[in-house]
Design a protein around this motif. Structure first.
Motif, PDB file in Angstrom:
ATOM      1  N   ARG A   1      -9.191 -46.205 -12.600  1.00  0.00           N
ATOM      2  CA  ARG A   1      -8.537 -45.872 -11.342  1.00  0.00           C
ATOM      3  C   ARG A   1      -7.695 -44.624 -11.527  1.00  0.00           C
ATOM      4  O   ARG A   1      -7.353 -44.244 -12.658  1.00  0.00           O
ATOM      5  CB  ARG A   1      -7.669 -47.027 -10.854  1.00  0.00           C
TER       6      ARG A   1
ATOM      7  N   TYR B   1     -13.994 -51.627  -5.230  1.00  0.00           N
ATOM      8  CA  TYR B   1     -14.258 -50.248  -5.618  1.00  0.00           C
ATOM      9  C   TYR B   1     -15.054 -50.251  -6.922  1.00  0.00           C
ATOM     10  O   TYR B   1     -14.846 -51.113  -7.785  1.00  0.00           O
ATOM     11  CB  TYR B   1     -12.945 -49.486  -5.840  1.00  0.00           C
TER      12      TYR B   1
ATOM     13  N   GLN C   1      -7.712 -45.125  -4.487  1.00  0.00           N
ATOM     14  CA  GLN C   1      -6.939 -46.354  -4.522  1.00  0.00           C
ATOM     15  C   GLN C   1      -6.270 -46.518  -5.884  1.00  0.00           C
ATOM     16  O   GLN C   1      -6.946 -46.610  -6.908  1.00  0.00           O
ATOM     17  CB  GLN C   1      -7.854 -47.557  -4.245  1.00  0.00           C
TER      18      GLN C   1
ATOM     19  N   TYR D   1      -8.270 -51.327  -9.902  1.00  0.00           N
ATOM     20  CA  TYR D   1      -9.216 -50.682 -10.800  1.00  0.00           C
ATOM     21  C   TYR D   1     -10.619 -50.764 -10.210  1.00  0.00           C
ATOM     22  O   TYR D   1     -11.061 -51.843  -9.776  1.00  0.00           O
ATOM     23  CB  TYR D   1      -9.213 -51.351 -12.179  1.00  0.00           C
ATOM     24  N   GLY D   2     -11.306 -49.637 -10.197  1.00  0.00           N
ATOM     25  CA  GLY D   2     -12.705 -49.635  -9.797  1.00  0.00           C
ATOM     26  C   GLY D   2     -13.553 -50.250 -10.899  1.00  0.00           C
ATOM     27  O   GLY D   2     -13.424 -49.909 -12.079  1.00  0.00           O
TER      28      GLY D   2
END
Length: 418
Positions: A67, A85, A105, A109-110
């Protein structure tokens, strides 16, 4: 727990791309039941840019994600679906630019890896699942210069046990230009220095040298074509052309120089012609030097030379480019008087006859040749006595060329028969 990495520097050629090689590769993992967050300062400006996280056996799964570090405009390249994400796993050469999908964002965390325990199934959307190696995380960060930069990070991500390996990263200096994943090379143009004049005479040369002495590989080109075997940082150019050099540095980045022109001036090729007893050079040169039998004739430095002695003549000329050339040998026969002597040989004419007298028996056996002005041989005989009389009454009156020689010409000249 968390630990930051701060970028230490950039490549020597940093002009449009700043590249950082993580040496050694930074590998991080965590113990079962714990998580680990890694905060990375991409541009070494003291502000953290990208966060990476791994979690091992937390909540029944392994997790890896990325992120942006803060809400100051930093972004991760990826996508959003109805669930979460996700961070994209880019292949080498894929573009990281304004046409890509990014999200900013910071509170989430993506997903990169989602690995469920104990059955070992993986999430269905993450592009980093199933142990991905040498893929690229794309990002956009706010630099210390106050502008946004596109960049990439090369990584390995493993899902069980969960682990990340950071290998290197790079970002574009300006805020408009994107960068391709894996691109770490700046444009560079090695310079060529000529260690001497680039215009010279045929047969000479000039040494060309590049200033990129730190290069790993060199290749010289002439008129855009590779010169076979020319793979040193220096090259001796002997011929006309436009020369460049392609240099590959230790990072595998290549650059080609601008061209340098080499001009080779041809050597003058004088030709001697004869008008009566005057020898002429056909070339209008800067300087001349006439030679007789291989020896320079003192003072004979004009385009024309009035010859008074039979022998082998040549002329050396120097043109406006400073190039010199020498003519082929020209055989000249001087006009003999009615009583001419040459090394103990007397030749004269009387009526339609040519008289030849030797003062020494050493000349016996010498070849005697008489030709007309067209070069046709009329008489070919041997000196069988010290006195010879050769009758030319059967031939048309005019100028006759007389040569007497054994191993070499010992007497030669022209004689007029009326």
């Amino acid at each position: 727990m968390a630990a930051p990495i701060i970028a230490l520097g950039a490549s020597a050629n940093a002009q449009s791309i700043i590249y950082h090689d993580v040496v050694p590769d930074y590998e991080f993992t965590t113990s079962p039941g714990t998580s680990y967050a890694l905060h990375i300062d991409i541009d070494a400006d003291g502000a953290l840019d990208v966060n990476l996280q791994i979690a091992s056996q937390v909540g029944g799964f392994n997790f890896a994600g990325a992120r942006p570090h803060s809400a100051n405009g930093n972004k991760i390249m990826g996508f959003l679906n109805s669930i979460s994400y996700y961070a994209s796993a880019l292949n080498s050469g894929e573009a990281v630019d304004s046409n890509g999908n990014f999200w900013s964002q910071v509170g989430e965390y993506g997903e990169m890896v989602l690995y469920f325990l104990p059955n070992g199934s993986s999430g269905i959307y993450g592009e980093w699942q199933n142990n991905v190696m040498d893929k690229y995380l794309g990002f956009q960060i706010l630099g210390g210069d106050g502008i946004m930069h596109y960049g990439w990070m090369r990584m390995d991500v493993f899902q069980n046990p969960v682990k990340m390996v950071i290998k290197d990263w790079a970002y574009q200096v300006d805020s408009v230009t994107g960068i391709n994943a894996g691109d770490k090379c700046n444009e560079f143009f090695p310079a060529i220095t000529a260690l001497g004049a680039t215009a010279f005479c045929d047969g000479d040369s000039v040494i060309l040298e590049t200033d990129s002495l730190g290069g790993e590989d060199f290749q010289w080109l002439k008129d855009g074509q590779i010169i076979t075997g020319a793979t040193d940082n220096k090259y001796a150019a002997f011929s006309d052309g436009s020369y460049t050099i392609a240099v590959t540095d230790s990072e595998g980045c290549a650059g080609e120089s601008t061209s340098i022109a080499v001009n080779v001036n041809p050597l003058p090729q004088p030709v001697i012609t004869q008008g009566s007893d005057t020898l002429n050079s056909n070339i209008n040169a800067v300087s001349y030097q006439w030679y007789l039998n291989g020896n320079a004739i003192n003072g004979a430095t004009d385009q024309n030379y009035i010859a008074s002695q039979s022998g082998l003549y040549s002329v050396m000329v120097t043109d406006v480019n400073g190039c010199t050339g020498t003519s082929n040998i020209f055989q000249f026969y001087a006009l003999l008087t009615s009583s001419a002597h040459d090394d103990g040989i007397k030749i004269f004419s009387s009526g339609k006859k040519i008289h030849i007298q030797f003062n020494d028996e050493k000349y016996l056996g010498a070849e005697i040749k008489i030709r007309n002005s067209a070069g046709q041989t009329l008489v070919l005989t041997a000196a069988d006595s010290k006195t010879l009389i050769i009758d030319l009454a059967a031939f048309t009156a005019g100028i006759f060329i007389v040569t007497i020689h054994n191993e070499s010409i010992i007497a030669a000249g022209k004689i007029m028969i009326d």
